[in-house]
Every structure is written in structure tokens, then in C-alpha cells.
Design an enzyme around this catalytic site. Structure first.
Site, PDB file in Angstrom:
ATOM      1  N   HIS A  22       0.842  -1.203   0.000  1.00  0.00           N
ATOM      2  CA  HIS A  22       0.000   0.000   0.000  1.00  0.00           C
ATOM      3  C   HIS A  22       0.874   1.248   0.000  1.00  0.00           C
ATOM      4  CE1 HIS A  22      -3.104  -2.608   2.277  1.00  0.00           C
ATOM      5  NE2 HIS A  22      -3.591  -2.407   1.060  1.00  0.00           N
TER       6      HIS A  22
ATOM      7  N   LYS B 135     -16.605  -7.442   5.020  1.00  0.00           N
ATOM      8  CA  LYS B 135     -15.292  -7.880   5.493  1.00  0.00           C
ATOM      9  C   LYS B 135     -15.293  -8.059   7.005  1.00  0.00           C
ATOM     10  CE  LYS B 135     -12.231  -5.951   1.975  1.00  0.00           C
ATOM     11  NZ  LYS B 135     -11.030  -5.147   1.748  1.00  0.00           N
TER      12      LYS B 135
ATOM     13  N   ARG C   3      -2.256  -5.976  -8.693  1.00  0.00           N
ATOM     14  CA  ARG C   3      -1.220  -7.005  -8.584  1.00  0.00           C
ATOM     15  C   ARG C   3      -1.304  -8.011  -9.719  1.00  0.00           C
ATOM     16  NH1 ARG C   3      -3.195  -8.668  -2.830  1.00  0.00           N
ATOM     17  NH2 ARG C   3      -5.026  -8.292  -4.064  1.00  0.00           N
TER      18      ARG C   3
ATOM     19  N   SER D 210      -3.214  -7.736   2.478  1.00  0.00           N
ATOM     20  CA  SER D 210      -3.520  -7.664   3.905  1.00  0.00           C
ATOM     21  C   SER D 210      -4.116  -8.978   4.389  1.00  0.00           C
ATOM     22  CB  SER D 210      -4.497  -6.519   4.179  1.00  0.00           C
ATOM     23  OG  SER D 210      -3.898  -5.275   3.914  1.00  0.00           O
TER      24      SER D 210
END
Length: 161
Positions: A20, A44, A93, A130
Site C-alpha cells: 500500500h 469484510k 497485482r 492484507s
């Protein structure tokens, strides 16, 4: 790009990672101002509560001039318009990240005229997330190379070791 361009780097940052930070630092080198928008996602399950995520994110970006951390509720485009930000910066990514962020970027542009800039993840941190780091830490693995020292200590304290 003119110095007056304000960009937003959104995320849940649970926890904020060096990946990040790489995206945020690179956004700083392109745009005059960067707002790191820490969000909530009802789907989440977080390790850190909202205030803890804000605090750890502020600590992690404290060395960067022109960067502020703000909480976000609601639509990202509404947040951007309220903060007079004309660009959303997202790190990608893999191809699946790109596919998702491309769709979101197109929708955001239709909804608000706000552009999205996709930055490829840096080679050193391109495979971490994460979620992955929370799993490693929960199993007593070393996440120190992927997070700041304070974040690492906070993860250890949260997990009780």
C-alpha cells in the site's frame, strides 16, 4: 501533471502494508496532493477496528508531505467530489485485480467524471495482501518485512503474542 491535482488512494488497510505504501508514495510523486481514504466494507471481517486502521494508516504515511488520511463512508465518487479530488489511484497485482478495477474505474467515470489511474504493484510487494498477512500472522509467521514496525507490533498485540 499540474501540482493542483488531488488524488485519492482508497482502501480498508487492515493492516496497511508496504505494498500500500509503495502505491501511495508513487501517487505522491505524480500528484500534488493525495488523500488516503480508509473505508469500511460491511462484507469484510476486520482484524482492526475502524479507528485503529485510521491510526495505523496515519502513522505509516506520516513521513509523506502532501498526504492526509481521511475516513470514508458511502460511495467513493461522492467522497472524491466532496474533497475536490479528480483522480482515484489503485494498485493492481494480478489480472483479476486489473479486471475488477477496470470495471470500477469505468463505472466511477460514468457516475462522476472522475478518472482512475491503475499502478502496477511493485515487484517486491506484488504478491502480498492484507488478507494474506493476517493469515500468516495468525499462524505466528513473520510479517515484519511487509509492514511498518508499528503495524507489526499492533498485529502481534491484537493477536496476543
Amino acid at each position: 501533471m499540474p501540482e493542483s491535482v488531488r488524488a485519492v488512494c482508497p482502501g480498508s488497510f487492515d493492516p496497511i502494508t508496504r505494498g500500500h505504501l509503495d502505491i501511495i508514495e508513487r501517487a505522491c510523486s505524480i500528484f500534488g496532493e493525495v488523500i488516503v481514504a480508509v473505508g469500511r466494507n460491511s462484507t469484510k471481517n476486520y482484524l482492526f477496528d475502524f479507528e485503529e486502521r485510521l491510526d495505523l494508516t496515519r502513522d505509516a504515511v506520516g513521513h509523506l508531505a502532501g498526504v492526509v488520511v481521511e475516513p470514508i463512508d458511502g460511495l467513493l465518487t461522492d467522497f472524491c467530489l466532496r474533497h475536490e479530488a479528480s483522480v482515484i489511484v489503485k494498485g493492481v497485482r494480478f489480472g483479476s485485480d486489473f479486471d475488477y478495477e477496470l470495471q470500477m474505474g469505468q463505472l466511477n467515470r460514468i457516475l462522476s467524471g472522475i478518472e482512475t489511474v491503475l499502478l502496477p504493484a511493485g515487484r517486491e510487494y506484488g504478491t502480498i495482501s492484507s488478507t494474506m498477512l493476517r493469515e500468516v500472522a495468525a499462524n505466528h509467521g513473520d510479517i515484519g518485512p511487509f509492514v511498518t514496525e508499528r503495524t507489526n507490533a499492533a498485529v502481534h498485540a491484537k493477536l496476543g503474542y
